[in-house]
Write an enzyme that holds these catalytic residues in place. Sequence first.
Site, mmCIF file in Angstrom:
data_model
loop_
_atom_site.group_PDB
_atom_site.id
_atom_site.type_symbol
_atom_site.label_atom_id
_atom_site.label_comp_id
_atom_site.label_asym_id
_atom_site.label_seq_id
_atom_site.Cartn_x
_atom_site.Cartn_y
_atom_site.Cartn_z
ATOM 1 N N ALA A 1 -83.224 -23.297 -5.115
ATOM 2 C CA ALA A 1 -83.150 -24.210 -6.259
ATOM 3 C C ALA A 1 -82.352 -25.445 -5.879
ATOM 4 O O ALA A 1 -82.041 -25.658 -4.699
ATOM 5 C CB ALA A 1 -82.517 -23.500 -7.443
ATOM 6 N N ASN A 2 -82.021 -26.281 -6.839
ATOM 7 C CA ASN A 2 -81.187 -27.456 -6.581
ATOM 8 C C ASN A 2 -80.232 -27.652 -7.760
ATOM 9 O O ASN A 2 -80.277 -26.903 -8.729
ATOM 10 C CB ASN A 2 -82.065 -28.692 -6.344
ATOM 11 N N ARG A 3 -79.383 -28.657 -7.676
ATOM 12 C CA ARG A 3 -78.281 -28.808 -8.631
ATOM 13 C C ARG A 3 -78.632 -29.583 -9.901
ATOM 14 O O ARG A 3 -77.745 -29.957 -10.663
ATOM 15 C CB ARG A 3 -77.085 -29.487 -7.958
ATOM 16 N N ALA B 1 -86.175 -32.462 -11.007
ATOM 17 C CA ALA B 1 -85.862 -32.405 -9.576
ATOM 18 C C ALA B 1 -86.730 -31.290 -8.984
ATOM 19 O O ALA B 1 -86.322 -30.134 -8.915
ATOM 20 C CB ALA B 1 -84.387 -32.130 -9.363
#
Length: 219
Positions: free
Chosen positions: A29-31, A95
Amino acid sequence: LAEGPLVGRKIVVTSGPTHEPIDPVRYIANRSSGAQGTAIARTLAMLGAEVVFVTGPAEEPRPEGVHIVEVQTAQQMMEAVSAAMPADAAVFAAAVADWRVDGASGSKIKKQDGKIPSLSFSENPDILASVSQAKSDRPKLVVGFAAETDDVVENATKKRLRKGCDWIVANDVSPETGIMGGKENAVVLISDDGAEHWPRMSKDAVAQQLAERIANALG
Ligand code: C5P
C-alpha cells in the site's frame, strides 16, 4: 431541492490508496490518507453535483451526499471508474499503486525455515491516462494529481502532457512539508494557461477553490 452551480453535473472522484494483495493477509500500500479526495468529493456534492466517490481503503470518514464505491485494488478502481462513465468531469485524487503482485496467493504464505519468498510485479492500469485519452465519452474536464518531492512544476507539467488530462493539481509531498497525512496542502494548478501557485491552506480550502474552478470550467 438541490441547488448550486453543479446541479445536473455528474463527477467521478477517486481517492485514497489502493491495496495490492500478496496473500489474503498481506498487501502492498502507500501513505495516502484520502483526506484531499474526500474533501473534494464533499465540496463538489455541496455545490450540487452528483458525485461518484471511488475510494480505496482509507481511514478518512466517508463524505456525505455522494455515491460511494469501495474498492481495494487498482484494477477494481479502474473497473469502478469505467462503470461510472460517462461523467461531466473526473477528479483523480487516488494514490493508485503503480504495480500489483503477480500471482497473489489464495492462502497465507507460510514462513519456512531459510526460505525467503520473492515477489514479482505487473504494471497496473493507469486510470487517469485511460480516461483522459478515451476515444468516446471523455469527460469535458479531467483533473489529475501529482505528488512530487522534486522539481514539482516541471514534473507535473510533463505529467499533464503525458497523461492527456486538462489540469494537474501538483503538490510537494516531501516529508518536511507535513502534507501527506496532514491537514494542509500547498498546490500548484497546472493547466493550458501555465502554473498557478496557490498559497498553503487547509485541504478543505483547496477543495473549495478547486470545486469552484471546476464549476466555472463546466459553465
Ligand atoms: O502516474 P502518477 O502516479 O505519477 O500520476 C498521478 C495521477 O495519476 C493521479 O491523479 C493519480 O490518481 C493518477 N493515477 C491513476 N492510475 C494509476 C496511476 C496514477 O489514475 N495507475
